[in-house]
Write an enzyme that holds these catalytic residues in place. Structure first.
Site, mmCIF file in Angstrom:
data_model
loop_
_atom_site.group_PDB
_atom_site.id
_atom_site.type_symbol
_atom_site.label_atom_id
_atom_site.label_comp_id
_atom_site.label_asym_id
_atom_site.label_seq_id
_atom_site.Cartn_x
_atom_site.Cartn_y
_atom_site.Cartn_z
ATOM 1 N N HIS A 42 50.549 51.154 61.839
ATOM 2 C CA HIS A 42 50.132 51.299 60.443
ATOM 3 C C HIS A 42 50.401 52.719 59.971
ATOM 4 O O HIS A 42 50.226 53.664 60.731
ATOM 5 C CB HIS A 42 48.639 50.980 60.290
ATOM 6 C CG HIS A 42 48.245 50.706 58.874
ATOM 7 N ND1 HIS A 42 47.947 51.718 57.990
ATOM 8 C CD2 HIS A 42 48.123 49.547 58.193
ATOM 9 C CE1 HIS A 42 47.649 51.173 56.818
ATOM 10 N NE2 HIS A 42 47.758 49.862 56.904
ATOM 11 N N ASP A 77 47.547 42.505 59.186
ATOM 12 C CA ASP A 77 48.542 41.481 58.851
ATOM 13 C C ASP A 77 48.956 40.637 60.041
ATOM 14 O O ASP A 77 49.477 39.541 59.870
ATOM 15 C CB ASP A 77 49.771 42.131 58.205
ATOM 16 C CG ASP A 77 49.471 42.555 56.792
ATOM 17 O OD1 ASP A 77 48.860 41.758 56.078
ATOM 18 O OD2 ASP A 77 49.817 43.671 56.413
HETATM 19 N N1 CMC Z 1 57.195 48.033 66.876
HETATM 20 C C1 CMC Z 1 57.818 48.885 67.744
HETATM 21 N N2 CMC Z 1 57.763 50.219 67.656
HETATM 22 C C2 CMC Z 1 57.065 50.733 66.639
HETATM 23 C C3 CMC Z 1 56.384 49.929 65.700
HETATM 24 C C4 CMC Z 1 56.463 48.532 65.859
HETATM 25 N N3 CMC Z 1 55.836 47.705 65.002
HETATM 26 N N4 CMC Z 1 55.767 50.697 64.805
HETATM 27 C C5 CMC Z 1 56.041 51.964 65.145
HETATM 28 N N5 CMC Z 1 56.823 51.988 66.270
HETATM 29 C C6 CMC Z 1 57.267 53.169 67.009
HETATM 30 C C7 CMC Z 1 58.430 53.867 66.307
HETATM 31 O O1 CMC Z 1 59.676 53.395 66.770
HETATM 32 C C8 CMC Z 1 58.170 55.305 66.707
HETATM 33 O O2 CMC Z 1 58.606 55.452 68.041
HETATM 34 P P1 CMC Z 1 59.197 56.886 68.555
HETATM 35 O O3 CMC Z 1 58.056 57.847 68.441
HETATM 36 O O4 CMC Z 1 59.623 56.632 69.950
HETATM 37 O O5 CMC Z 1 60.332 57.212 67.636
HETATM 38 C C9 CMC Z 1 56.644 55.426 66.712
HETATM 39 O O6 CMC Z 1 56.181 54.093 67.002
HETATM 40 C C10 CMC Z 1 56.037 55.897 65.391
HETATM 41 O O7 CMC Z 1 56.552 55.062 64.350
HETATM 42 P P2 CMC Z 1 56.695 55.488 62.816
HETATM 43 O O8 CMC Z 1 57.755 54.677 62.181
HETATM 44 O O9 CMC Z 1 56.800 56.983 62.718
HETATM 45 O O10 CMC Z 1 55.295 55.073 62.257
HETATM 46 P P3 CMC Z 1 54.979 54.936 60.729
HETATM 47 O O11 CMC Z 1 53.567 55.343 60.563
HETATM 48 O O12 CMC Z 1 55.965 55.621 59.896
HETATM 49 O O13 CMC Z 1 55.135 53.359 60.460
HETATM 50 C C11 CMC Z 1 54.636 51.098 60.061
HETATM 51 C C12 CMC Z 1 54.078 52.516 60.246
HETATM 52 C C13 CMC Z 1 53.510 50.170 59.635
HETATM 53 C C14 CMC Z 1 55.706 51.129 58.953
HETATM 54 C C15 CMC Z 1 55.247 50.654 61.385
HETATM 55 O O14 CMC Z 1 54.280 50.701 62.411
HETATM 56 C C16 CMC Z 1 55.868 49.270 61.308
HETATM 57 O O15 CMC Z 1 57.022 49.135 60.911
HETATM 58 N N6 CMC Z 1 55.075 48.202 61.676
HETATM 59 C C17 CMC Z 1 55.555 46.847 61.577
HETATM 60 C C18 CMC Z 1 55.407 46.342 60.153
HETATM 61 C C19 CMC Z 1 53.966 45.987 59.789
HETATM 62 O O16 CMC Z 1 53.248 45.355 60.535
HETATM 63 N N7 CMC Z 1 53.548 46.388 58.577
HETATM 64 C C20 CMC Z 1 52.207 46.081 58.063
HETATM 65 C C21 CMC Z 1 51.334 47.272 58.062
HETATM 66 S S1 CMC Z 1 49.693 46.873 57.424
HETATM 67 C C22 CMC Z 1 49.987 46.786 55.715
HETATM 68 C C23 CMC Z 1 48.828 47.217 54.846
HETATM 69 O O17 CMC Z 1 47.864 47.817 55.288
HETATM 70 O O18 CMC Z 1 48.904 46.949 53.621
#
Ligand code: CMC
Length: 428
Positions: free
Chosen positions: A309, A366
């Protein structure tokens, strides 16, 4: 230099500004930049408003590092465990949980408004047979403005109140009609002897030819989904409602704008993405191990949907609340349903995996809400409509708060212009 101000100096011009430091009741201190342009000629640049507070609000507080979500000071865990959805609506709108008398009065007001005008039936029947339910919902909510000329004076507190009640009451009716239209079934009339969630399930799944009695577990699961999505402070759709409403647009038009924003996959569509992922795993015969391996592979853009998240870096408190409801519902439905079984196994495997533990990637709301909605027989194209139904109270509470805010002004951001400078018009 005072501790109550932050001094910003423009090294290019030597001009500086002492800007007030504002502290809310909890949360990070904030710099009030309103006087910056006047003192230094500088504006601030913040695409996506990630570092900018757009308003003061007393409705919802989020601490993403600690995994805290509070509505009017009450934790989401306490609300999900002890309240029903209408009590949470009362809390968000009026600032306090209702006592029994207040609740009875609020519930009866809402029930008074559950029906829609006959012409709304006709309006909704006019959509093409395969219209997307979100297109139907946003258009129908905007169309409500043409039915309620009596109550769209945004400067009249009573008008604002009755509009809030109408929207909360009619949203389940209109949401269910999107579904009925899609199914080719007759629209059902709301039943005011039922609770908010029972009535919604009745509107969705009852047919005139037979009786429909939802299971108490299904009702509780829906109630929890509604509570968990009721508000989430200044998210994209809520900010859209505030911005649309800041021009003085009527509340139905403003909420319709919020629905349009929610429709985007980056906002309301994540639980649909979870279900697509689980369906894909089933269809392609992939294993949990190979799916997790793909998610860890940096050369593969695939991510595990429903994990991680942007704001919650500890855990998503809403996920913890829905997890139990989800498991209860799946237990009641039986363990023989392969998709639900897959979801449980995937969750277990991810929680035990070091890659996800090290990066603090937990299941988010989600991951579970899609599974619960599927278990309730709600089709995927209705998932965002369900979100819109729950979030309506949050939108309207923020819209009301904005209109009561003495510092409220029309929303009008600045820009950094990068186009052509003034040039002569070409001779003809
Ligand atoms: N699966 C695999 N790896 C992941 C995932 C995932 N779902 N999420 C983050 N990572 C890894 C990412 O590759 C990175 O690894 P490294 O440090 O080795 O490069 C690390 O974790 C940090 O990721 P980030 O992209 O910097 O994290 P973020 O805070 O920018 O992204 C997110 C948050 C929600 C966009 C992401 O976790 C994601 O894409 N999740 C899947 C989509 C999802 O479930 N979205 C719904 C969120 S709840 C919506 C709401 O509250 O309204």
């Amino acid at each position: 230099m005072s501790n109550d101000t932050v001094t910003i100096t423009d090294n290019a011009t030597g001009k500086s500004a002492d800007l007030p430091r504002i502290q809310g009741s909890i949360g990070r201190p904030t710099v009030d930049v309103r006087k910056l342009a006047g003192s230094t000629d500088l504006f601030t640049y913040d695409p996506g408003f990630a570092a900018t507070a757009s308003c003061k609000s007393s409705i919802t507080y989020i601490d993403g590092d600690q995994g805290i979500l509070l509505h009017r000071g009450y934790s989401i865990e306490d609300l999900a465990a002890n309240s029903n959805y209408l009590e949470v609506c009362h809390l968000l709108l009026d600032g306090e949980l209702p006592n029994q008398d207040e609740f009875n009065e609020f519930e009866s007001i809402i029930k008074n408004h559950t029906m829609v005008h006959e012409n709304i039936h006709r309006f909704m029947s006019g959509f093409r047979y395969d219209a997307h339910p979100m297109a139907m919902l946003s258009a129908t909510v905007a169309a409500l403005a043409s039915f309620y000329h009596d109550s769209i004076d945004i400067n009249d507190e009573e008008h604002r109140k009755i509009t809030a009640h109408r929207l909360i009451a009619k949203m389940p009716t209109m949401a269910s009609y999107c579904f009925k239209h899609m199914r080719g079934q007759p629209f059902m009339s709301p039943k005011n002897n039922l609770s908010y969630s029972e009535n919604f399930l009745h509107l969705m799944f009852a047919v005139p030819a037979g009786d429909y009695v939802p299971s108490p577990t299904a009702v509780r699961a829906l109630e929890t989904i509604l509570i968990l999505h009721a508000d989430h402070e200044q998210n994209a759709s809520t900010s859209t409602v505030r911005l649309a409403g800041s021009s003085g647009a009527n509340p139905f038009a403003s909420i319709a704008a919020g629905i349009a924003c929610l429709w985007g996959p980056a906002h309301g569509g994540a639980n649909e993405a979870v279900m697509n992922m689980l369906d894909d795993i089933m269809d392609t015969g992939a294993t949990i191990e190979s799916t997790i391996a793909r998610a860890k592979d940096k050369s593969d853009p695939f991510r595990l949907m429903g994990f991680g998240h942007r704001v919650y870096k500890n855990y998503d408190p809403r996920a913890a609340c829905i997890q139990k409801v989800c498991h209860d519902l799946l237990d009641e439905l039986g363990g023989d349903q392969p998709l639900f079984q897959l979801a449980r196994e995937l969750e277990e495997a991810v929680l035990a995996d070091d890659y996800f533990k090290e990066r603090k990637l937990f299941p988010n709301v989600d991951f579970y809400s899609g599974i619960v909605l599927r278990a309730l027989n709600i089709p995927m194209s209705m998932f965002t409509v369900m979100f819109a139904m729950s979030r309506t109270v949050g939108w309207i509470a923020h819209w009301q708060e904005m209109h009561n805010d003495p510092e409220f002004r029309i929303g009008r951001p600045q820009q950094i212009y990068t186009g052509e400078t003034h040039r002569p018009y070409p001779k003809k």
